[in-house]
Design an enzyme around this catalytic site. Structure first.
Site, PDB file in Angstrom:
ATOM      1  N   LYS A 166     -28.902  43.500 -72.841  1.00 61.52           N
ATOM      2  CA  LYS A 166     -30.237  43.129 -72.346  1.00 61.52           C
ATOM      3  C   LYS A 166     -30.279  41.718 -71.752  1.00 61.52           C
ATOM      4  O   LYS A 166     -31.020  41.453 -70.821  1.00 61.52           O
ATOM      5  CB  LYS A 166     -31.269  43.256 -73.473  1.00 61.52           C
ATOM      6  CG  LYS A 166     -31.423  44.675 -74.018  1.00 61.52           C
ATOM      7  CD  LYS A 166     -32.197  45.569 -73.070  1.00 61.52           C
ATOM      8  CE  LYS A 166     -32.340  46.984 -73.615  1.00 61.52           C
ATOM      9  NZ  LYS A 166     -32.933  47.918 -72.645  1.00 61.52           N
ATOM     10  N   GLU A 223     -42.099  44.203 -73.025  1.00 54.65           N
ATOM     11  CA  GLU A 223     -42.167  45.243 -74.058  1.00 54.65           C
ATOM     12  C   GLU A 223     -40.823  45.264 -74.775  1.00 54.65           C
ATOM     13  O   GLU A 223     -39.829  44.794 -74.230  1.00 54.65           O
ATOM     14  CB  GLU A 223     -42.423  46.608 -73.397  1.00 54.65           C
ATOM     15  CG  GLU A 223     -41.165  47.286 -72.811  1.00 54.65           C
ATOM     16  CD  GLU A 223     -40.488  46.530 -71.666  1.00 54.65           C
ATOM     17  OE1 GLU A 223     -41.170  45.728 -71.002  1.00 54.65           O
ATOM     18  OE2 GLU A 223     -39.264  46.737 -71.444  1.00 54.65           O
ATOM     19  N   SER A 280     -23.116  49.063 -75.879  1.00 61.18           N
ATOM     20  CA  SER A 280     -24.240  48.285 -75.332  1.00 61.18           C
ATOM     21  C   SER A 280     -24.781  47.217 -76.281  1.00 61.18           C
ATOM     22  O   SER A 280     -25.383  46.243 -75.841  1.00 61.18           O
ATOM     23  CB  SER A 280     -25.367  49.226 -74.915  1.00 61.18           C
ATOM     24  OG  SER A 280     -25.758  50.047 -76.002  1.00 61.18           O
TER      25      SER A 280
HETATM   26  C1  LIG Z   1     -28.224  48.125 -77.858  1.00 57.28           C
HETATM   27  C2  LIG Z   1     -29.065  48.939 -76.932  1.00 57.28           C
HETATM   28  N1  LIG Z   1     -28.467  49.877 -76.180  1.00 57.28           N
HETATM   29  C3  LIG Z   1     -29.168  50.647 -75.330  1.00 57.28           C
HETATM   30  C4  LIG Z   1     -30.550  50.522 -75.210  1.00 57.28           C
HETATM   31  C5  LIG Z   1     -31.265  51.430 -74.280  1.00 57.28           C
HETATM   32  O1  LIG Z   1     -31.713  50.821 -73.120  1.00 57.28           O
HETATM   33  P1  LIG Z   1     -31.071  51.138 -71.705  1.00 57.28           P
HETATM   34  O2  LIG Z   1     -31.012  52.622 -71.581  1.00 57.28           O
HETATM   35  O3  LIG Z   1     -32.002  50.505 -70.737  1.00 57.28           O
HETATM   36  O4  LIG Z   1     -29.719  50.527 -71.677  1.00 57.28           O
HETATM   37  C6  LIG Z   1     -31.222  49.553 -75.980  1.00 57.28           C
HETATM   38  C7  LIG Z   1     -32.666  49.366 -75.876  1.00 57.28           C
HETATM   39  O5  LIG Z   1     -33.306  48.699 -76.616  1.00 57.28           O
HETATM   40  C8  LIG Z   1     -30.457  48.748 -76.864  1.00 57.28           C
HETATM   41  O6  LIG Z   1     -31.032  47.810 -77.634  1.00 57.28           O
END
Ligand SMILES: Cc1ncc(COP(=O)(O)O)c(C=O)c1O
Length: 390
Positions: A89, A111, A376
C-alpha cells in the site's frame, strides 16, 4: 500495447466516472494535475528516492526453497511484506501524497479495510506534513485493533463507520461522502478502484512491483516466470505485479479472490468469479449484486479482500482473457498462512495467504515451472485474530 485504455478512463466498457457533474470536474482536475506533476523529472526523482530510502525498495524476490521442494514448482515470493509499514500500500500512498502536497492540499482522507492502507496513508501524511482522517468499518476496526492504534500514533483521526455491514464498502461510502462535502481535501484512494483517474493513478504507482520482479527473475532464473499469482481485493497488488508483464503472453497471470466460507454459501467476495457487471462507487465493473442490482453483502476472513467490486482493468483482463481469476476459501488461506509461517519463517498477511494457497495447489500440478507469488503484506496484523480462532 500494454495500456489497454481505449478511451481515457475506460478499460473496454469498464471504468468511467459514474458520479455527479460537480465531482467529475474535480476528478478531471485531479487527472490534469496528476499528469502534469508526474511528468516532471523532479517528481519521479523524489518518488524513487522515497521508494528506496524510506520504503526500502527494491523489495527482494525470495526463492522459497522449502515450499518449492514440498510442492514441486519453483516458488518465488515478491517480498512486499518487507516494505515500511508492512504492505504494498505504501507505494501508492507516497505517490498520491506527493501529488497532494504539490496540489497544496492540507488534508488527506482515506478508506481502509484491513488497516494497511490507513496506516500507509497516515504514514505518508506524517512524512509530508499533512492532516489525515481515515474511515474504517466498525467490524474491521475491532478485528484490526493494532492498525487503529498505529494510525492514531501517526497522528491520524480514525472515523469508525457504523453503517450496513461495517466493513470496507461502508468505509468507502463514508470517505466518498466526506469528499463530496469537503472539496478542499485530497481523497487518497487505496486500490485500483473508484472513478477515473484512480484506477490509472494507483496502477501507475504500484507497477514498480512488476518492474522490479522482471529484472530480479531474469537475474536469478535467466528467464521469465511461467506464472504470476496475486490476491485480488480491489486489485492493486495484482495489477502492480502483472502490469509490466502484460505484453508477455506466455507469462500467465492469475488473480485470487476470496471464496470465504464457500462460493455456494453467499458468504464470499469473489467479484470476478461470481459477479456480473454493475456500478459501485462511481465506476462500472464486475460486481456482486443483490436482487435489486445493489452491491451485495460480502464476506472474507481477510478484511482487505472484503469488497463487492473490483478494479475495472481486471474486469477487462477477465473478458479478453489476459488474466485468469480464481477463488480460494478461508480454510485454504488459513492453511497457507500456517504452512508459510512454519516452513519459511515468514508470517504472511491473510490477504496474501489466498495467493499462496492457490500457488501451492498449482505447484503440485506444475512441477518444474516457475511461479512468482506477490507476498503483498506481512501477517503481524492478523496474528491476534488467527490466535483467537484456536
Ligand atoms: C496485505 C494486503 N494485501 C492485499 C490487499 C488487497 O488490496 P489490493 O487488491 O488492492 O491489493 C490488502 C488490502 O487491504 C492488504 O492489506
Amino acid at each position: 500495447m500494454k495500456n489497454k485504455q481505449n478511451k481515457i478512463g475506460y478499460y473496454g466498457e469498464y471504468g468511467g466516472q459514474h458520479v455527479p457533474e460537480k465531482m467529475k470536474k474535480r476528478l478531471d482536475n485531479l487527472y490534469d494535475e496528476y499528469k502534469k506533476e508526474t511528468r516532471k523529472e523532479e517528481f519521479k526523482e523524489e518518488y524513487l528516492q522515497l521508494m528506496r530510502d524510506y520504503v526500502g525498495r527494491p523489495s527482494p524476490l525470495y526463492y522459497a526453497k522449502k515450499l518449492s521442494i514440498k510442492y514441486g514448482a519453483k516458488i518465488y515470493l515478491k517480498r512486499e511484506d518487507l516494505n515500511h509499514t508492512g504492505a504494498h500500500k505504501i507505494n501508492n500512498t507516497i505517490g498520491q501524497a506527493l501529488l497532494a502536497k504539490r496540489m497544496e492540499k492540507k488534508k488527506v482522507i482515506a478508506e481502509t479495510g484491513a488497516g494497511q492502507h490507513g496506516v500507509a496513508t497516515a504514514t505518508a501524511a506524517a512524512l509530508l506534513g499533512m492532516e489525515c482522517e481515515i474511515f474504517m468499518g466498525e467490524v474491521d476496526a475491532e478485528k484490526q485493533k493494532m492498525n487503529v492504534f498505529r494510525m492514531k500514533l501517526l497522528g491520524a483521526k480514525v472515523n469508525v463507520v457504523k453503517e450496513g455491514q461495517c466493513t470496507l464498502k461502508e468505509a468507502v461510502d463514508a470517505a466518498l461522502g466526506y469528499y463530496i462535502e469537503n472539496p478542499e481535501v485530497f481523497y487518497l484512494l487505496g486500490s485500483v478502484v473508484g472513478p477515473h483517474p484512480y484506477p490509472e493513478m494507483v496502477r501507475e504507482f504500484q507497477k514498480i512491483i512488476g518492474e522490479e520482479a522482471k529484472k530480479q527473475i531474469i537475474e536469478q532464473e535467466g528467464k521469465f516466470p511461467d506464472y504470476l499469482i496475486a490476491c485480488v481485493g480491489g486489485g492493486s497488488n495484482a495489477i502492480g505485479l502483472f502490469y509490466e508483464f502484460m505484453d508477455d503472453k506466455d507469462v500467465k497471470k492469475i488473480g485470487v479472490e476470496p471464496a470465504g466460507k464457500g462460493l455456494d454459501t453467499g458468504k464470499h467476495a469473489a467479484s470476478l468469479v461470481m459477479g456480473k457487471p454493475g456500478i459501485i462507487h462511481g465506476f462500472y465493473t464486475y460486481l456482486l449484486q443483490d436482487e435489486e442490482g445493489n452491491p451485495a453483502s460480502v464476506y472474507s476472513i481477510a478484511s482487505g479482500l472484503d469488497y463487492p467490486g473490483v478494479g475495472p482493468e481486471h474486469s477487462y483482463f477477465k473478458d479478453i482473457k489476459d488474466a485468469e481469476y480464481v477463488a480460494v476459501n478461508d480454510k485454504e488461506a488459513l492453511d497457507a498462512f500456517r504452512i508459510t509461517s512454519e516452513m519459511e519463517g515468514i508470517i504472511p498477511a491473510l490477504e496474501s495467504s489466498h495467493a499462496l494457497a492457490y500457488a501451492f495447489k498449482l505447484a503440485e500440478k506444475q512441477s518444474g515451472k516457475t511461479i512468482i507469488v506477490n507476498l503483498s503484506g506481512r501477517g503481524d496484523k492478523d496474528v491476534e485474530f488467527v490466535a483467537s480462532l484456536n
